[in-house]
Design an enzyme around this catalytic site. Structure first.
Site, PDB file in Angstrom:
ATOM      1  CD  GLU A   1      -2.649   1.273   2.600  1.00  0.00           C
ATOM      2  OE1 GLU A   1      -2.471   0.413   3.459  1.00  0.00           O
ATOM      3  OE2 GLU A   1      -3.461   2.206   2.717  1.00  0.00           O
TER       4      GLU A   1
ATOM      5  CB  SER B   1      -0.291   8.468  11.258  1.00  0.00           C
ATOM      6  OG  SER B   1       0.664   8.116  12.250  1.00  0.00           O
TER       7      SER B   1
ATOM      8  CD  GLU C   1       2.719  12.197  12.630  1.00  0.00           C
ATOM      9  OE1 GLU C   1       1.791  11.499  12.175  1.00  0.00           O
ATOM     10  OE2 GLU C   1       2.936  13.355  12.231  1.00  0.00           O
TER      11      GLU C   1
END
Lengths: 400, 374
Positions: free
Chosen positions: A245, A385, A387
């Site tokens: 992905e 995310s 992060e």
């Protein structure tokens, strides 16, 4: 080292170009141009054209009906698709669950699922995140209890993109609780959305559209043969899927197309205004994003070349996700700024085919620029995310 | 499209890499930088023996027929090793002019000994007032009694005090900033009227302010066509911009690696500081900046090697990139090393200073971004 395309590659590019010029349906092309959201049938129609041509399984191995393309061919495909402003391929089947099934599924699962994914006969969606499990995905609570010939699934999945269109969902669910590490005991299940006990509820996102959903499972019986790979090893498969992905997530070709269009727009006197090309600040920001994107393009090509020489997409793909989404959002911001006051009108009713030009507020699709800006704040949040991506790189690339 | 090195490039990368690893540690570098000449003549001879001083020159000129990719390979490794030997001044700058426009006789006089490592050379490409405009040349060359007489000043000339040959652009016609009327002269360092103010630069290299006070040269000192020097100068500065960008990428990578290593060993609060997420994310940002810069460098080098129409744009892109990302990586490397990062003793400070110096050369990030914004 060279950047030139070989004669074969040039011929391939011409073939791609001709395909998208001649075969992309006119109504889909117009929807894309006019900022109209495609419906389920539009996506399927477009992807079936790719399948007919043998181009649906871009990253798939040839033995499963994939293209077997070189990195350069994949790069050209993405480039020409973006240049034709064709729709993005819906990733959940072709880019996500397909690779998991051909990598970890059994022969029966491959026979049963892969052809329908390749031909877009079945629409898949993703059951990963939960209301209480976002960045900390391993804390997921959806349970899959084995009762002899089936798993009984209970729980809630969320942020399920285009789940309202989906026939099947792939789900990470906890099948064992007595585990040393939370990442163990999670299974990868394939679930028919028409099974009793599955309900889909819309979530309206910041720009006002229905793109994502919550999917509830209440005593949903999933036949044991729908377990992919080993029971309890789903986390490993899920991670592989996320790495696929992440490489797809960079969206380099689409970003390049959007920057090119933005440069064109900047040169125009919209409503008689001074062209933005006269605005030094704007043009410098635009140029800076162009440099970042060019770098990303070659970072991606380097990654693809490494993959072609036998490596699986590794944690480095996290860098593509981070940079790719940063560039996308920087472009969204430039579009927003380019719209000026016309970032304000909220007129979603205009975005249907055949909306009369005389009644339109704003030129072209400029009143969509702010909606795109708002909508795509999701890019640095989804797929792990940014992060979380940094945590992954720190641990697995830098060894920290 | 292909990112792999060919056999010669692979060999070159191996041999430069081995030299840096085995024969050019930081103590050696510091000693060379602090020596009288600011570099080690023995090291320079080694460069010549290994053929590195001949990389961009044709075999007919006594070189090895390399190009931007081969130069990139060497400069990136020199960045990693923080090499102070005046490769840029000789091979890229002076050599870049000589290989393009010198006559056969001039090549015999200047280029052949330079490639052989027997002659030091440089190009005085900028003036005190010029900032980054290479056409801004106030130095004049007037024809008097059969000789050209040069008057003016040249600024921050790399390798200026060591060079035995200085290529000097001077104006034989036209006003300051005009591209027409620039003529390139081969000026022997022994010429009467040539004055030097030599100094070290902040990055441990050497340079000089040059004054030309009635320096008389025969017309045979002209390199190329009179009045036609701008295009050559421009092409050479593009080469040099790409070369220092490659050096910067080598430095950035070294800073990144050393910072990660340091963070794994430096203990505070009873744990390695690399276990702190606030620092981990910053090191990931550094890595990303390095990867992005590396990618652009490959792209720009390949376009330059092809002589592609947009090579100039590519070179501005990479120079902007190393100007911005390089500053971030350099400052972060210092910050994450704490007090050690600002110590003269450690290599980190010296990498950072060279990276900063490169940022100031051949157009800074803003200057190149302006070019790209047009």
């Amino acid at each position: 080292m060279n950047v030139t395309l070989s004669d074969d590659e040039l011929a391939f590019r011409d073939e791609l170009r001709a395909f998208f010029r001649d075969r992309l349906p006119e109504d889909i092309r117009r929807k894309q141009e006019q900022g109209v959201i495609l419906d389920r049938e539009d996506h399927i129609r477009f992807q079936k054209l790719l399948a007919e041509k043998g181009w649906a399984g871009v990253n798939w191995p040839v033995e499963y009906g994939g293209t077997g393309w070189t990195p350069v061919q994949k790069y050209l495909f993405a480039t020409e698709m973006a240049e034709a402003n064709a729709p993005d391929i819906v990733p959940f089947g072709l880019s996500m669950v397909g690779p998991v099934i051909y990598s970890f599924g059994n022969d029966e699962q491959k026979r049963r699922f892969l052809p329908d994914i390749l031909e877009s006969n079945v629409w898949w969606c993703q059951g990963y995140s939960e209301p209480g499990a976002g960045s900390d995905l391993a804390s997921l609570k959806t349970r899959a209890e084995f009762d002899g010939d089936a798993y009984i699934v209970n729980g809630t999945k969320t942020w399920t993109t285009l789940g309202q269109h989906a026939d099947w969902i792939f789900v990470l669910a906890r099948s064992r609780a007595d585990v040393a590490r939370r990442q163990e005991g999670i299974s990868f299940l394939l679930v028919d959305m028409s099974t009793p006990g599955v309900t889909v509820r819309p979530i309206i996102t910041i720009e006002g559209e229905h793109e994502v959903n919550e999917v509830h499972f209440e005593n949903v019986r999933v036949p044991a043969e729908n377990l992919v790979g080993e029971e309890g090893a789903g986390w490993t498969y899920g991670k592989v899927l996320l790495q696929h992905e992440r490489t797809n997530i960079a969206g380099v070709a689409r970003s390049r197309y959007r920057l090119k269009k933005l440069r064109e727009r900047a040169g125009r006197a919209v409503r008689g205004a001074t062209p933005l090309t006269e605005d030094r600040n704007f043009m410098r920001k635009l140029a800076a994003v162009e440099v970042e994107l060019k770098a990303l393009e070659y970072t991606e090509l380097r990654t693809l070349a490494a993959v072609a020489s036998g490596k699986a997409p590794g944690p480095e793909s996290s860098i593509l996700k981070i940079k790719g989404t940063e560039v996308q959002q920087a472009i969204d911001t430039l579009y927003l700024e380019a719209a000026g006051y016309y970032a304000l009108p909220y007129v979603p009713e205009q975005y249907v085919l055949g909306f009369p030009d005389g009644e339109r507020v704003g030129e072209d699709t400029e009143t969509r620029f702010s909606l795109q800006y708002f909508n795509n704040r999701k890019a640095s949040i989804y797929g792990g995310s940014n992060e979380i991506q940094k945590n992954i790189v720190a641990k697995h690339v830098l060894g920290l | 499209m292909d990112f792999s090195f060919d056999d010669i490039q692979t060999m070159l990368a191996d041999s430069v890499g081995k030299f840096i690893d085995n024969e050019y540690d930081f103590e050696t570098r510091q000693a060379n930088a602090g020596s009288d000449r600011g570099y080690d003549p023995a090291v320079w001879r080694t460069f010549a023996e290994l053929g590195w001083t001949g990389i961009p020159f044709s075999e007919a000129d006594g070189g090895i027929g390399g190009g931007p990719v081969e130069l990139m390979i060497v400069m990136r490794a020199f960045g990693r090793g923080l090499v102070v030997e005046p490769y840029l001044a000789n091979v890229v700058l002076a050599g870049g002019v000589l290989r393009r426009v010198a006559s056969a006789e001039q090549k015999d006089d200047w280029l052949a000994p330079m490639i052989a490592g027997e002659l030091q050379a440089t190009l005085a490409f900028t003036e005190p007032q010029a900032r980054y405009d290479i056409a801004d040349i106030a130095t004049r060359a007037e024809l008097r009694g059969g000789n050209y007489v040069l008057d003016g000043s040249k600024a921050v000339v790399p390798n200026g005090a060591n060079a035995e040959l200085i290529v000097v652009p001077a104006r034989t016609s036209g006003a300051r900033n005009e591209r027409e009327g620039i003529t390139l002269f081969a000026v022997p360092a022994s010429s009467e009227g040539l004055g030097y103010k030599a100094y070290a630069t902040v990055d441990g290299q050497r340079a000089a302010e040059l004054s030309l006070d009635g320096v008389a040269l025969a017309p045979s000192a002209i390199l190329g066509e009179p009045g036609d020097g701008f295009a050559t100068l421009d092409a050479v500065i593009d080469d040099a911009t790409l070369a220092v960008s490659a050096e910067a990428v080598g430095i950035m990578r070294a800073l990144q690696d050393k910072t990660v290593e340091y963070s794994k060993n430096r203990m505070q609060f009873g744990v390695p500081i690399g276990s702190f997420q606030a620092l981990q994310h910053r090191m990931v940002d550094m890595l990303t900046a390095c990867e992005q810069s590396h990618s652009l460098l490959l792209w720009a080098s390949m376009l330059a090697a092809d002589g592609a129409a947009d090579a100039k744009r590519a070179i501005s892109s990479i120079k902007y990139q190393v100007g911005t990302a390089g500053r971030r990586v350099g400052e972060e490397a210092v910050q994450l090393h704490g007090g050690m990062g600002v110590s003269w003793e450690l290599d980190i400070a010296h990498y950072f200073k060279r990276l900063t110096a490169i940022g100031q050369m051949f157009g800074n990030a803003d200057w190149h971004l302006d070019r790209l914004a047009e």
